[in-house]
Design an enzyme around this catalytic site. Sequence first.
Site, mmCIF file in Angstrom:
data_model
loop_
_atom_site.group_PDB
_atom_site.id
_atom_site.type_symbol
_atom_site.label_atom_id
_atom_site.label_comp_id
_atom_site.label_asym_id
_atom_site.label_seq_id
_atom_site.Cartn_x
_atom_site.Cartn_y
_atom_site.Cartn_z
ATOM 1 C CG ASP A 139 -0.161 0.094 2.554
ATOM 2 O OD1 ASP A 139 0.852 -0.607 2.704
ATOM 3 O OD2 ASP A 139 -0.573 0.885 3.434
ATOM 4 C CD GLU A 189 4.371 0.403 7.095
ATOM 5 O OE1 GLU A 189 5.157 0.620 8.016
ATOM 6 O OE2 GLU A 189 4.002 1.311 6.313
#
Length: 418
Positions: A92, A187
């Site tokens: 991400d 994350e």
Amino acid sequence: MKLNDEILSFLQKDALKRFLEYIKIDTTSDENTGTFPSTEKQFNLGKILAKELKELGFQNVVLDEFCYVYGDLPATKGLEKKQAIGLVAHMDTSPAESGKNIEPIIHKNYDGKPIKYPKNADLILTPKESPELEQFIGMDIITASGDTLLGSDDKAGIAGIMTAAAAWQKYPELPHGPITVCFTPDEEIGQGTTKIQMDRLPKFCYTLDGGEMGELETECFDAWKAEITFKGVSVHPGYSKNLMINAIEIASRFVSQIPEAETPQNTENREGFYHLYKMEGDCVTAKTTFILRDFDKKKNEKRMTYLTKLKETFEERYPGLKIETEFSHSYENMIVYLKEHPEVIAKAAEAIKQSDLVLKETLIRGGTDGARLSARGIPTPNLFAGGLLFHSLKEYIPVPALQKSAQVVINLANNWAQ
Ligand SMILES: [Zn+2]
């Protein structure tokens, strides 16, 4: 291990190609959805990576329902008994800026002048914001176009791992023991290890999620959240003498007692802080939320003691007022766990030096997936991914960092295979 020119030039081309492919895919996470993964679109990158891992000879490749990608690369013949290691990077990108339709610009042979952006006339990147820029004069630098972040955090880390894997396939003379790769979602919103399958990971791992070339991060914050709730008494303001206890007003007096020198804007390096990041309420109830950060757990404990004493003082000063404090531990400084396994750090430090880089063993003023893995029993320091000014429109990466990242992974695996 010395890599020959052919291999080095392969790493350079392959890492750049992969990086430019991965940043095309929008994988912004979202802390407001409450789902795992937080955004469905992260699967788009997960699918590509799972497919590529299979093509590169990985076994047991899975993209699971929570958008984690796992794959195992069998060891070079004869090295099957060597210690397995894990390589971890996140898919991400930060919700702080858009990650959609990223249009990278390669500034060839950077000349040291301010960098301008075609899609944002107000934006300018100079060595004032990023003194590291001066080291990159003469190198190719990649930026976005001014309306998005670049995505080097952490697609540069993914490219480094995938390029090393491509090299292991193409050049079987590069030795390695068993390797497990894990790509995580979310994350950036602090959920990167929430749904991770711990039993899919080897005893020791490395995240590739750090900053500039040469960095090895072995320390992170010890992190706490402090929620303080004030309960007052509301009375008609015209008739409230000696009766009203104004919760929000008292809360504002309370937060003004926090030492100003210990706030994020006044601290750096190893200094810790209190950070008030939310305050809401009314006359009846008010709530303040702090995060507490330090590299030394004892210093955070002192901060919690200070808040507790302050609570007692305020309850005494305002009879009838109730204050509730709640402290929760978010993550721990990973050095606590890493120091029990000095070889994990030593092999990485060696790999960086073997890759003709200056080793910068440093600390991260934040947390990583590796911090959470370390606390759960898998020591996991953080290696550089190469990008700078993460989470911003000015994010950039020098092209050689992509090659160096793959080179460090190859040397690291070789060190574990000795
Ligand atoms: Zn990152």
